[in-house]
Design an enzyme around this catalytic site. Structure first.
Site, short mmCIF file in Angstrom:
data_model
loop_
_atom_site.label_atom_id
_atom_site.label_comp_id
_atom_site.label_asym_id
_atom_site.label_seq_id
_atom_site.Cartn_x
_atom_site.Cartn_y
_atom_site.Cartn_z
N SER A 21 0.80 -1.23 0.00
CA SER A 21 0.00 0.00 0.00
C SER A 21 0.84 1.29 0.00
O SER A 21 0.48 2.25 -0.69
CB SER A 21 -0.98 0.00 1.18
OG SER A 21 -1.94 -1.00 0.98
N LYS A 70 -8.90 -5.28 11.66
CA LYS A 70 -10.07 -4.79 10.92
C LYS A 70 -11.39 -4.86 11.71
O LYS A 70 -12.27 -4.05 11.50
CB LYS A 70 -10.23 -5.58 9.62
CG LYS A 70 -9.23 -5.24 8.54
CD LYS A 70 -9.55 -6.06 7.30
CE LYS A 70 -8.76 -5.59 6.10
NZ LYS A 70 -9.22 -6.25 4.87
N ASN A 91 -11.58 -1.11 7.03
CA ASN A 91 -10.20 -1.06 6.51
C ASN A 91 -9.72 0.37 6.27
O ASN A 91 -8.56 0.60 5.98
CB ASN A 91 -10.06 -1.89 5.22
CG ASN A 91 -10.68 -1.21 4.01
OD1 ASN A 91 -11.60 -0.40 4.15
ND2 ASN A 91 -10.20 -1.52 2.84
N ASP A 106 -13.29 -2.65 0.76
CA ASP A 106 -12.97 -3.91 0.09
C ASP A 106 -14.08 -4.36 -0.87
O ASP A 106 -13.79 -4.87 -1.96
CB ASP A 106 -12.71 -5.02 1.13
CG ASP A 106 -11.32 -4.93 1.75
OD1 ASP A 106 -10.42 -4.36 1.10
OD2 ASP A 106 -11.14 -5.41 2.88
N ALA A 131 -14.58 -18.70 3.06
CA ALA A 131 -15.64 -17.96 3.76
C ALA A 131 -15.04 -17.12 4.89
O ALA A 131 -15.56 -17.10 6.01
CB ALA A 131 -16.68 -18.94 4.30
N ALA A 134 -12.35 -11.62 3.68
CA ALA A 134 -12.37 -11.11 2.31
C ALA A 134 -13.62 -11.60 1.58
O ALA A 134 -14.26 -10.86 0.83
CB ALA A 134 -11.11 -11.54 1.57
N LYS A 159 -19.12 -24.57 8.08
CA LYS A 159 -18.69 -23.17 8.14
C LYS A 159 -19.30 -22.38 6.98
O LYS A 159 -19.74 -21.24 7.15
CB LYS A 159 -17.17 -23.07 8.07
CG LYS A 159 -16.50 -23.28 9.40
CD LYS A 159 -15.03 -22.95 9.32
CE LYS A 159 -14.36 -23.33 10.63
NZ LYS A 159 -12.90 -23.27 10.55
N THR A 197 -9.39 -18.01 -0.49
CA THR A 197 -8.58 -18.52 0.63
C THR A 197 -7.13 -18.04 0.44
O THR A 197 -6.76 -17.62 -0.65
CB THR A 197 -8.59 -20.07 0.70
OG1 THR A 197 -7.65 -20.57 -0.25
CG2 THR A 197 -9.96 -20.66 0.43
N LEU A 225 -8.25 -13.69 -5.21
CA LEU A 225 -8.04 -12.44 -4.47
C LEU A 225 -6.58 -12.21 -4.10
O LEU A 225 -6.18 -11.11 -3.75
CB LEU A 225 -8.89 -12.42 -3.20
CG LEU A 225 -10.40 -12.57 -3.36
CD1 LEU A 225 -11.10 -12.21 -2.05
CD2 LEU A 225 -10.95 -11.73 -4.50
P1 NAP Z 1 -9.39 -15.35 6.47
O1 NAP Z 1 -10.41 -14.45 7.08
O2 NAP Z 1 -8.35 -15.98 7.31
O3 NAP Z 1 -10.22 -16.50 5.68
C1 NAP Z 1 -9.59 -17.49 4.98
C2 NAP Z 1 -10.60 -18.52 4.40
O4 NAP Z 1 -9.81 -19.47 3.70
C3 NAP Z 1 -11.40 -19.28 5.45
O5 NAP Z 1 -12.63 -19.69 4.88
C4 NAP Z 1 -10.51 -20.51 5.69
O6 NAP Z 1 -11.24 -21.64 6.09
C5 NAP Z 1 -9.98 -20.76 4.30
N1 NAP Z 1 -8.69 -21.46 4.34
C6 NAP Z 1 -7.56 -21.06 4.98
N2 NAP Z 1 -6.58 -21.96 4.78
C7 NAP Z 1 -7.11 -22.95 4.01
C8 NAP Z 1 -6.59 -24.16 3.48
N3 NAP Z 1 -5.33 -24.55 3.68
N4 NAP Z 1 -7.42 -24.94 2.74
C9 NAP Z 1 -8.69 -24.57 2.54
N5 NAP Z 1 -9.24 -23.43 3.01
C10 NAP Z 1 -8.46 -22.64 3.74
O7 NAP Z 1 -8.58 -14.57 5.33
P2 NAP Z 1 -9.10 -13.34 4.45
O8 NAP Z 1 -8.86 -12.05 5.15
O9 NAP Z 1 -10.49 -13.66 3.98
O10 NAP Z 1 -8.08 -13.35 3.22
C11 NAP Z 1 -8.11 -14.40 2.28
C12 NAP Z 1 -7.21 -14.09 1.09
O11 NAP Z 1 -7.69 -12.92 0.41
C13 NAP Z 1 -5.76 -13.77 1.48
O12 NAP Z 1 -4.91 -14.42 0.55
C14 NAP Z 1 -5.65 -12.28 1.31
O13 NAP Z 1 -4.36 -11.87 0.92
C15 NAP Z 1 -6.62 -12.03 0.16
N6 NAP Z 1 -7.15 -10.65 0.18
C16 NAP Z 1 -6.89 -9.89 -0.91
C17 NAP Z 1 -7.36 -8.59 -0.93
C18 NAP Z 1 -7.06 -7.75 -2.15
O14 NAP Z 1 -7.19 -6.53 -2.07
N7 NAP Z 1 -6.74 -8.33 -3.28
C19 NAP Z 1 -8.10 -8.06 0.14
C20 NAP Z 1 -8.36 -8.90 1.25
C21 NAP Z 1 -7.86 -10.19 1.25
P3 NAP Z 1 -11.19 -22.17 7.60
O15 NAP Z 1 -12.12 -21.24 8.35
O16 NAP Z 1 -11.67 -23.55 7.46
O17 NAP Z 1 -9.76 -22.06 8.06
#
Ligand code: NAP
Length: 287
Positions: A21, A70, A91, A106, A131, A134, A159, A197, A225
C-alpha cells in the site's frame, strides 16, 4: 520528498512489512500533488487503542487497517459508515472534525476490479471458495450489485452454511462443502469463480486448491483475491483450461483508490496506482 507541511496517512497491521500500500498510495499522492505521505506501522493487537489515540493527537490525514485489526478497531471509533456495518470490518478511517469514522472499501474494490475487466455481476451466478473476511466483503459487493446466486464452498461445509446464513439474501447465498455434489453443480453453472482462501499466497506460492476443473463451466471468469504472486497456481491452472483470469491486484488498487477518495475528496489516479504496483511486483519477481 517528505516535507514539514505534510500530513501522514497510516496503515496499522501486525505484521505489516510486506504491504504494497505505501508504494501505491505515495505514488498516487505525488501524482495528485497532495501534501500527504503514507507510512506503515506495526501495531501489536493490544496496542491498538493507544495507537488510535496517537494518530488523532498527531492529526493524521487518514488511516488504513489490515489484519488483525479490521474487526477490533470498530469498538474504538466514533462512528461507522454503512459499508463497514454490513461487512462487519473496517479497513479505512476518515478523520472528520476530530471524529474517527470507519469505512470498508474492500467490497467496492472487488466490484470495481471486475468492472475494470468488463465483467458484469447483475443476474450472474457465482461460485466462491472460502468464507473468511475477504469473502464477506466480496459477497456484500455481489449482493449490492444484483448477483443472482452465490454458492460458497469451504473444506468444512458447516462453516460455509453458517457464513451463507449470516447474509439477509433471501436464499441467494448458500453454503456447501466444496466436494459436495451441490457445489460441483454450482461450479458447472457459474459465470464467475472466485478463490478467496490464502492457499497459494507468498511464501507458499507452490500450494493450490485441488479443484475439479473438469466440473467448472468452461466460460466462467476465474478470479483469485491473492495479489502476491500476481498469478497464482490456481490462476495458472484456470488459464491453461481456457478461462479468462483476474488476479487480486485489481481489488488491491481499487480498494486503495476508494480510500484515497475518502481521504482527499478527489478521484484517485488509478493508472499511477496500477503502474506502481506492477513495478513492485516485477521487482519482487526478479528476486
Ligand atoms: P481469512 O479471514 O483468514 O479466511 C480465509 C478462508 O480461507 C477461510 O474460509 C478458511 O477456512 C480458508 N482457508 C484457509 N486456509 C485454508 C486451506 N489450507 N485450505 C482450505 N481453506 C483454507 O482470510 P481473508 O482475510 O479472507 O483473506 C483471504 C485471502 O484474500 C488472502 O490471501 C488475502 O491476501 C486475500 N485478500 C486480498 C485482498 C485484495 O485486495 N486483493 C483483500 C483482502 C484479502 P477455515 O475457516 O476452514 O480455516
Amino acid at each position: 520528498m517528505i516535507r514539514g507541511n505534510m500530513k501522514v496517512v497510516g496503515l496499522f497491521g501486525w505484521p505489516v512489512e510486506h504491504t504494497l500500500s505505501p508504494v501505491m498510495q505515495n505514488a498516487a499522492f505525488a501524482a495528485a500533488g497532495l501534501d500527504l505521505c503514507y507510512l506503515a506501522f506495526a501495531v501489536r493487537p493490544g496496542d491498538l487503542p493507544q495507537a488510535l489515540q496517537g494518530v488523532k493527537a498527531l492529526g493524521f490525514g487518514g488511516l488504513n487497517l489490515t489484519l488483525p485489526h479490521k474487526v477490533e478497531v470498530m469498538r474504538h471509533l466514533d462512528g461507522l459508515d454503512r459499508s463497514a456495518e454490513v461487512v462487519g470490518a473496517v479497513n479505512t478511517v476518515v478523520f472528520e472534525a476530530g471524529r474517527a469514522i470507519g469505512y470498508n472499501t474492500d467490497s467496492a474494490g472487488f466490484v470495481n476490479s471486475l468492472q475494470a475487466e468488463n465483467v458484469g455481476i447483475a443476474g450472474g451466478k457465482v461460485a466462491l471458495l472460502g468464507a473468511g473476511g475477504a469473502a464477506r466483503a466480496v459477497v456484500n459487493g455481489l449482493l449490492d450489485n444484483g448477483v443472482l446466486t452465490v454458492a460458497v464452498g469451504t473444506r468444512d461445509g458447516a462453516k460455509a452454511g453458517a457464513f451463507a446464513g449470516s447474509f439477509a439474501s433471501g436464499g441467494r447465498v448458500q453454503g456447501f462443502g466444496w466436494s459436495q455434489p451441490e457445489f460441483l453443480q454450482a461450479l458447472s453453472g457459474c459465470d464467475i469463480l472466485i478463490q478467496s482462501t490464502p492457499v497459494g499466497m507468498w511464501p507458499r506460492a507452490d500450494e493450490e486448491i485441488l479443484l475439479a476443473w473438469e466440473a467448472v463451466n468452461p466460460r466462467a471468469v476465474v478470479c483469485d483475491l491473492i495479489y502476491n504472486p500476481a498469478t497464482t497456481l490456481f490462476l495458472t491452472r484456470a488459464a491453461a483450461a481456457g478461462h479468462k483470469i483476474i488476479g487480486g491486484a485489481g481489488m488491491l488498487v481499487e480498494q486503495g483508490a476508494a480510500a484515497f477518495t475518502l481521504w482527499t475528496g478527489i478521484e484517485a489516479p488509478r493508472e499511477v496506482m496500477y503502474g506502481a504496483l506492477a513495478d513492485v511486483q516485477r521487482d519482487r519477481g526478479r528476486k
